[in-house]
Design a protein around this motif. Structure first.
Motif, PDB file in Angstrom:
ATOM      1  N   GLN A 179       0.802  -1.221   0.000  1.00  0.00           N
ATOM      2  CA  GLN A 179       0.000   0.000   0.000  1.00  0.00           C
ATOM      3  C   GLN A 179       0.841   1.279   0.000  1.00  0.00           C
ATOM      4  N   PRO A 180       1.919   1.371   0.803  1.00  0.00           N
ATOM      5  CA  PRO A 180       2.709   2.615   0.747  1.00  0.00           C
ATOM      6  C   PRO A 180       3.327   2.855  -0.636  1.00  0.00           C
ATOM      7  N   VAL A 181       3.778   1.804  -1.298  1.00  0.00           N
ATOM      8  CA  VAL A 181       4.362   1.956  -2.625  1.00  0.00           C
ATOM      9  C   VAL A 181       3.279   2.347  -3.625  1.00  0.00           C
ATOM     10  N   HIS A 182       2.125   1.686  -3.556  1.00  0.00           N
ATOM     11  CA  HIS A 182       1.007   2.017  -4.442  1.00  0.00           C
ATOM     12  C   HIS A 182       0.603   3.482  -4.261  1.00  0.00           C
ATOM     13  N   SER A 183       0.487   3.920  -3.020  1.00  0.00           N
ATOM     14  CA  SER A 183       0.089   5.309  -2.740  1.00  0.00           C
ATOM     15  C   SER A 183       1.117   6.288  -3.287  1.00  0.00           C
ATOM     16  N   MET A 184       2.411   5.965  -3.125  1.00  0.00           N
ATOM     17  CA  MET A 184       3.460   6.848  -3.621  1.00  0.00           C
ATOM     18  C   MET A 184       3.419   6.935  -5.147  1.00  0.00           C
ATOM     19  N   LEU A 185       3.251   5.791  -5.822  1.00  0.00           N
ATOM     20  CA  LEU A 185       3.199   5.794  -7.279  1.00  0.00           C
ATOM     21  C   LEU A 185       1.957   6.516  -7.791  1.00  0.00           C
ATOM     22  N   GLU A 186       0.832   6.323  -7.129  1.00  0.00           N
ATOM     23  CA  GLU A 186      -0.407   7.008  -7.513  1.00  0.00           C
ATOM     24  C   GLU A 186      -0.248   8.520  -7.363  1.00  0.00           C
ATOM     25  N   TYR A 187       0.351   8.940  -6.259  1.00  0.00           N
ATOM     26  CA  TYR A 187       0.592  10.363  -6.027  1.00  0.00           C
ATOM     27  C   TYR A 187       1.538  10.923  -7.084  1.00  0.00           C
ATOM     28  N   ALA A 188       2.599  10.184  -7.388  1.00  0.00           N
ATOM     29  CA  ALA A 188       3.554  10.636  -8.400  1.00  0.00           C
ATOM     30  C   ALA A 188       2.882  10.784  -9.763  1.00  0.00           C
ATOM     31  N   MET A 189       1.996   9.843 -10.109  1.00  0.00           N
ATOM     32  CA  MET A 189       1.285   9.918 -11.386  1.00  0.00           C
ATOM     33  C   MET A 189       0.377  11.150 -11.431  1.00  0.00           C
ATOM     34  N   GLN A 190      -0.359  11.387 -10.353  1.00  0.00           N
ATOM     35  CA  GLN A 190      -1.258  12.547 -10.319  1.00  0.00           C
ATOM     36  C   GLN A 190      -0.479  13.860 -10.429  1.00  0.00           C
ATOM     37  N   GLN A 191       0.624  13.959  -9.724  1.00  0.00           N
ATOM     38  CA  GLN A 191       1.423  15.173  -9.768  1.00  0.00           C
ATOM     39  C   GLN A 191       2.049  15.372 -11.154  1.00  0.00           C
ATOM     40  N   SER A 192       2.479  14.282 -11.771  1.00  0.00           N
ATOM     41  CA  SER A 192       3.081  14.363 -13.098  1.00  0.00           C
ATOM     42  C   SER A 192       2.055  14.850 -14.124  1.00  0.00           C
ATOM     43  N   VAL A 193       0.853  14.305 -14.064  1.00  0.00           N
ATOM     44  CA  VAL A 193      -0.204  14.724 -14.993  1.00  0.00           C
ATOM     45  C   VAL A 193      -0.572  16.180 -14.727  1.00  0.00           C
ATOM     46  N   ARG A 194      -0.715  16.543 -13.456  1.00  0.00           N
ATOM     47  CA  ARG A 194      -1.082  17.918 -13.112  1.00  0.00           C
ATOM     48  C   ARG A 194      -0.043  18.908 -13.637  1.00  0.00           C
ATOM     49  N   ALA A 195       1.232  18.577 -13.499  1.00  0.00           N
ATOM     50  CA  ALA A 195       2.298  19.482 -13.943  1.00  0.00           C
ATOM     51  C   ALA A 195       2.320  19.632 -15.455  1.00  0.00           C
ATOM     52  N   ARG A 196       1.997  18.576 -16.184  1.00  0.00           N
ATOM     53  CA  ARG A 196       2.082  18.622 -17.642  1.00  0.00           C
ATOM     54  C   ARG A 196       0.777  19.051 -18.303  1.00  0.00           C
ATOM     55  N   ALA A 197      -0.331  18.989 -17.578  1.00  0.00           N
ATOM     56  CA  ALA A 197      -1.626  19.331 -18.162  1.00  0.00           C
ATOM     57  C   ALA A 197      -1.970  20.805 -18.007  1.00  0.00           C
ATOM     58  N   ARG A 198      -1.182  21.525 -17.229  1.00  0.00           N
ATOM     59  CA  ARG A 198      -1.472  22.932 -16.963  1.00  0.00           C
ATOM     60  C   ARG A 198      -1.625  23.772 -18.216  1.00  0.00           C
TER      61      ARG A 198
END
Length: 102
Positions: free
Chosen positions: A35-54
């Motif tokens: 779960q901690p790894v899944h949460s970290m990867l999910e967070y990283a994906m969301q932040q990556s999309v947010r940064a590039r979709a701006r």
């Protein structure tokens, strides 16, 4: 105090490096992440999309049929694994590891 924090950080880094170098973490596609790894990867994906979709401008799609074509494409190629409004993912999609997101 500073030395304790520095030593602790070095020990954590050494432990992480050991896990990576010796392949101790199972990254196989047939197992879920912890779960901690899944949460970290999910967070990283969301932040990556947010940064590039701006800077993406939303196109005017209401008049040229793109929405309908996109919905048809999703229905034919995506809903089996990801599900859709009122439609669960198929058994095949639910058996994938990691489980495809909605």
């Amino acid at each position: 105090m500073v030395i304790t924090l520095l030593v602790s950080a070095l020990l954590v880094a050494a432990a992480a490096l050991t896990v990576l170098v010796f392949g101790l973490y199972n990254v196989a596609g047939n197992r879920q992440h912890f779960q901690p790894v899944h949460s970290m990867l999910e967070y990283a994906m969301q932040q990556s999309v947010r940064a590039r979709a701006r800077d993406i401008a939303v196109p005017d799609v209401a008049s040229d049929g793109k929405v309908e074509r996109g919905a048809l494409c999703y229905q034919q190629k995506c809903v089996q694994c990801h599900g859709g409004p009122g439609v669960a993912a198929s058994d095949f999609g639910q058996s994938m590891q990691p489980i495809p997101g909605p």
